[in-house]
Design a protein around this motif. Structure first.
Motif, PDB file in Angstrom:
ATOM      1  N   ALA A 238     -13.499 -24.203  12.000  1.00 34.03           N
ATOM      2  CA  ALA A 238     -13.924 -23.787  10.663  1.00 34.03           C
ATOM      3  C   ALA A 238     -15.107 -22.828  10.693  1.00 34.03           C
ATOM      4  O   ALA A 238     -15.397 -22.158   9.700  1.00 34.03           O
ATOM      5  N   ASP A 239     -15.787 -22.744  11.835  1.00 32.11           N
ATOM      6  CA  ASP A 239     -16.921 -21.818  11.975  1.00 32.11           C
ATOM      7  C   ASP A 239     -16.488 -20.439  12.474  1.00 32.11           C
ATOM      8  O   ASP A 239     -17.319 -19.532  12.570  1.00 32.11           O
ATOM      9  N   MET A 240     -15.219 -20.274  12.809  1.00 37.49           N
ATOM     10  CA  MET A 240     -14.758 -19.003  13.343  1.00 37.49           C
ATOM     11  C   MET A 240     -14.925 -17.883  12.318  1.00 37.49           C
ATOM     12  O   MET A 240     -14.427 -17.990  11.204  1.00 37.49           O
ATOM     13  N   PRO A 241     -15.615 -16.802  12.655  1.00 43.06           N
ATOM     14  CA  PRO A 241     -15.773 -15.698  11.710  1.00 43.06           C
ATOM     15  C   PRO A 241     -14.439 -14.988  11.439  1.00 43.06           C
ATOM     16  O   PRO A 241     -13.678 -14.701  12.369  1.00 43.06           O
ATOM     17  N   LEU A 242     -14.182 -14.723  10.165  1.00 44.18           N
ATOM     18  CA  LEU A 242     -13.019 -13.948   9.742  1.00 44.18           C
ATOM     19  C   LEU A 242     -13.514 -12.693   9.037  1.00 44.18           C
ATOM     20  O   LEU A 242     -14.313 -12.769   8.102  1.00 44.18           O
ATOM     21  N   HIS A 243     -13.027 -11.535   9.472  1.00 47.47           N
ATOM     22  CA  HIS A 243     -13.374 -10.254   8.861  1.00 47.47           C
ATOM     23  C   HIS A 243     -12.171  -9.764   8.058  1.00 47.47           C
ATOM     24  O   HIS A 243     -11.108  -9.497   8.630  1.00 47.47           O
ATOM     25  N   LEU A 244     -12.329  -9.673   6.755  1.00 47.63           N
ATOM     26  CA  LEU A 244     -11.310  -9.083   5.896  1.00 47.63           C
ATOM     27  C   LEU A 244     -11.699  -7.622   5.697  1.00 47.63           C
ATOM     28  O   LEU A 244     -12.745  -7.313   5.131  1.00 47.63           O
ATOM     29  N   SER A 245     -10.861  -6.730   6.192  1.00 51.17           N
ATOM     30  CA  SER A 245     -11.199  -5.314   6.214  1.00 51.17           C
ATOM     31  C   SER A 245     -10.384  -4.550   5.175  1.00 51.17           C
ATOM     32  O   SER A 245      -9.170  -4.762   5.036  1.00 51.17           O
ATOM     33  N   ARG A 246     -11.046  -3.667   4.454  1.00 45.17           N
ATOM     34  CA  ARG A 246     -10.398  -2.893   3.397  1.00 45.17           C
ATOM     35  C   ARG A 246      -9.566  -1.756   3.998  1.00 45.17           C
ATOM     36  O   ARG A 246     -10.045  -0.992   4.823  1.00 45.17           O
ATOM     37  N   TYR A 247      -8.333  -1.666   3.571  1.00 49.63           N
ATOM     38  CA  TYR A 247      -7.405  -0.636   4.041  1.00 49.63           C
ATOM     39  C   TYR A 247      -7.637   0.699   3.338  1.00 49.63           C
ATOM     40  O   TYR A 247      -7.962   0.755   2.146  1.00 49.63           O
ATOM     41  N   PHE A 248      -7.455   1.775   4.116  1.00 41.39           N
ATOM     42  CA  PHE A 248      -7.387   3.132   3.583  1.00 41.39           C
ATOM     43  C   PHE A 248      -6.141   3.801   4.162  1.00 41.39           C
ATOM     44  O   PHE A 248      -5.761   3.518   5.305  1.00 41.39           O
ATOM     45  N   PRO A 249      -5.475   4.669   3.408  1.00 40.65           N
ATOM     46  CA  PRO A 249      -4.233   5.286   3.905  1.00 40.65           C
ATOM     47  C   PRO A 249      -4.456   6.059   5.195  1.00 40.65           C
ATOM     48  O   PRO A 249      -5.444   6.781   5.350  1.00 40.65           O
ATOM     49  N   ASN A 250      -3.505   5.902   6.124  1.00 47.48           N
ATOM     50  CA  ASN A 250      -3.576   6.596   7.399  1.00 47.48           C
ATOM     51  C   ASN A 250      -2.219   6.539   8.072  1.00 47.48           C
ATOM     52  O   ASN A 250      -1.381   5.699   7.752  1.00 47.48           O
ATOM     53  N   TYR A 251      -2.000   7.433   8.998  1.00 46.66           N
ATOM     54  CA  TYR A 251      -0.793   7.504   9.814  1.00 46.66           C
ATOM     55  C   TYR A 251       0.455   7.583   8.925  1.00 46.66           C
ATOM     56  O   TYR A 251       0.608   8.554   8.191  1.00 46.66           O
ATOM     57  N   LYS A 252       1.315   6.570   8.910  1.00 45.55           N
ATOM     58  CA  LYS A 252       2.558   6.626   8.150  1.00 45.55           C
ATOM     59  C   LYS A 252       2.488   5.898   6.816  1.00 45.55           C
ATOM     60  O   LYS A 252       3.504   5.773   6.128  1.00 45.55           O
ATOM     61  N   MET A 253       1.317   5.409   6.451  1.00 49.03           N
ATOM     62  CA  MET A 253       1.189   4.615   5.234  1.00 49.03           C
ATOM     63  C   MET A 253       0.312   5.348   4.230  1.00 49.03           C
ATOM     64  O   MET A 253      -0.815   5.728   4.550  1.00 49.03           O
ATOM     65  N   GLU A 254       0.833   5.532   3.028  1.00 49.92           N
ATOM     66  CA  GLU A 254       0.148   6.327   2.018  1.00 49.92           C
ATOM     67  C   GLU A 254      -0.278   5.519   0.798  1.00 49.92           C
ATOM     68  O   GLU A 254      -0.735   6.090  -0.190  1.00 49.92           O
ATOM     69  N   SER A 255      -0.142   4.215   0.844  1.00 48.28           N
ATOM     70  CA  SER A 255      -0.589   3.383  -0.284  1.00 48.28           C
ATOM     71  C   SER A 255      -2.065   3.638  -0.549  1.00 48.28           C
ATOM     72  O   SER A 255      -2.833   3.923   0.375  1.00 48.28           O
ATOM     73  N   PRO A 256      -2.502   3.546  -1.803  1.00 47.89           N
ATOM     74  CA  PRO A 256      -3.919   3.760  -2.106  1.00 47.89           C
ATOM     75  C   PRO A 256      -4.789   2.675  -1.482  1.00 47.89           C
ATOM     76  O   PRO A 256      -4.293   1.605  -1.110  1.00 47.89           O
ATOM     77  N   PRO A 257      -6.089   2.923  -1.367  1.00 48.62           N
ATOM     78  CA  PRO A 257      -6.984   1.930  -0.759  1.00 48.62           C
ATOM     79  C   PRO A 257      -6.941   0.587  -1.478  1.00 48.62           C
ATOM     80  O   PRO A 257      -6.635   0.503  -2.679  1.00 48.62           O
ATOM     81  N   THR A 258      -7.245  -0.451  -0.762  1.00 46.21           N
ATOM     82  CA  THR A 258      -7.294  -1.792  -1.334  1.00 46.21           C
ATOM     83  C   THR A 258      -8.368  -1.847  -2.429  1.00 46.21           C
ATOM     84  O   THR A 258      -9.513  -1.442  -2.187  1.00 46.21           O
ATOM     85  N   PRO A 259      -8.030  -2.333  -3.618  1.00 48.63           N
ATOM     86  CA  PRO A 259      -9.048  -2.462  -4.669  1.00 48.63           C
ATOM     87  C   PRO A 259     -10.195  -3.373  -4.222  1.00 48.63           C
ATOM     88  O   PRO A 259      -9.980  -4.398  -3.579  1.00 48.63           O
TER      89      PRO A 259
END
Length: 285
Positions: A238-259
């Motif tokens: 339960a102490d393990m750090p989790l990093h939730l990282s915000r996506y930005f479009p790159n390579y083959k994916m063009e979806s808009p950035p994560t709100p």
């Protein structure tokens, strides 16, 4: 070129044993990761010692927030990857060959030693370091002998027996848990989550471990998925750090950035199970 460590022959081809892809490699061809070549019925690691990127980074950039915070680490990467993530941020080195130079294990150890008082060691990063396996196996003991630390930033997709062999040389690892849904792994990354989960369990028993999940709108951004992912991690530690990282479009994916709002909602969902949940790629407030 350097002979690969783990492969076997069947009929007139080679099977690579490094990762779960188990690539069948015919004469003159390479496997999925593009780094292993069958030449004259011998499998070679073409990327041995070949560096495409080398820099001194804050340890927090790996990201490792609870492993020598405030210090820096020499970071080096090769080319190639055994995933083909459609959103890859480093696709110019992971999915194709880039300009590179050879740095022997002894030389990169000297570079690490001369990188300043705040430098704690060497991080194998940028592209997928596990396809650099032989080089890491030769370099990590030299780094350790020099009194420095070895860090892996990886997708965790490797034969678990080989991961177990490597981990005694590793002081900290950040593993990308890209989703908690195997359909995502299969269709977006060309991988399999079961092996990644198994190797997370292996890693936490051996060294400091932190996890990163890139949040992509419409693919892995539901509160239910992140809650399930976090609950599973909490069952390990339960102490393990989790990093939730915000996506930005790159390579083959063009979806808009994560709100940004989504990021905070998912952090709240994860914090019901984990004590240390961080947000990355966010605007500075």
């Amino acid at each position: 070129m350097h002979e690969a460590s783990y492969y076997h022959h069947e009929k007139n081809y080679i099977i690579c044993d490094l990762c779960p892809h188990k690539c069948i490699i015919k004469e003159g061809s390479t496997g999925f990761c593009q780094t292993r070549l069958n030449k004259d019925n011998v499998l070679y690691a073409e990327n041995y010692g070949m560096c495409t990127s080398i820099a001194i980074d804050p340890i927090e950039k790996k990201p490792l927030y609870q492993f020598y915070p405030g210090y820096s680490i020499l970071s080096a990467g090769t080319w190639g990857c055994n995933f083909s993530c459609k959103f890859c941020q480093n696709y110019k080195i992971s999915q194709q060959k880039a300009p590179m130079r050879y740095i022997a294990p002894q030389e990169i150890t000297k570079i690490a030693l001369s990188s300043g008082e705040k430098n704690i060691g060497l991080a194998y990063t940028y592209s997928e370091p596990l396809v650099w396996y032989e080089y890491i196996c030769d370099t990590a003991p030299l780094i350790r002998k020099a009194g420095l630390k070895n860090v892996l930033v990886t997708n965790g997709f490797i034969n678990s027996l080989l991961f177990n062999e490597l981990l005694p040389l590793i002081d900290a690892v950040n593993i990308d848990l890209k989703s908690f849904n195997n359909d995502f792994y299969s269709s977006i990354c060309s991988g399999d989550i079961s092996f990644v989960k198994q190797n997370i369990e292996v890693a936490i028993k051996s060294c400091h471990t932190e996890i990163t999940t890139l949040i992509i709108p419409g693919l892995n951004d539901s509160e239910e998925e992140i809650a399930s992912l976090s609950e599973w991690l909490a069952g390990l530690d339960a102490d393990m750090p989790l990093h939730l990282s915000r996506y930005f479009p790159n390579y083959k994916m063009e979806s808009p950035p994560t709100p940004i709002r989504t990021m905070y909602q998912l952090q709240n969902a994860a914090q019901k199970y984990l004590k240390n949940v961080y947000l990355g790629n966010m605007p500075q407030i």
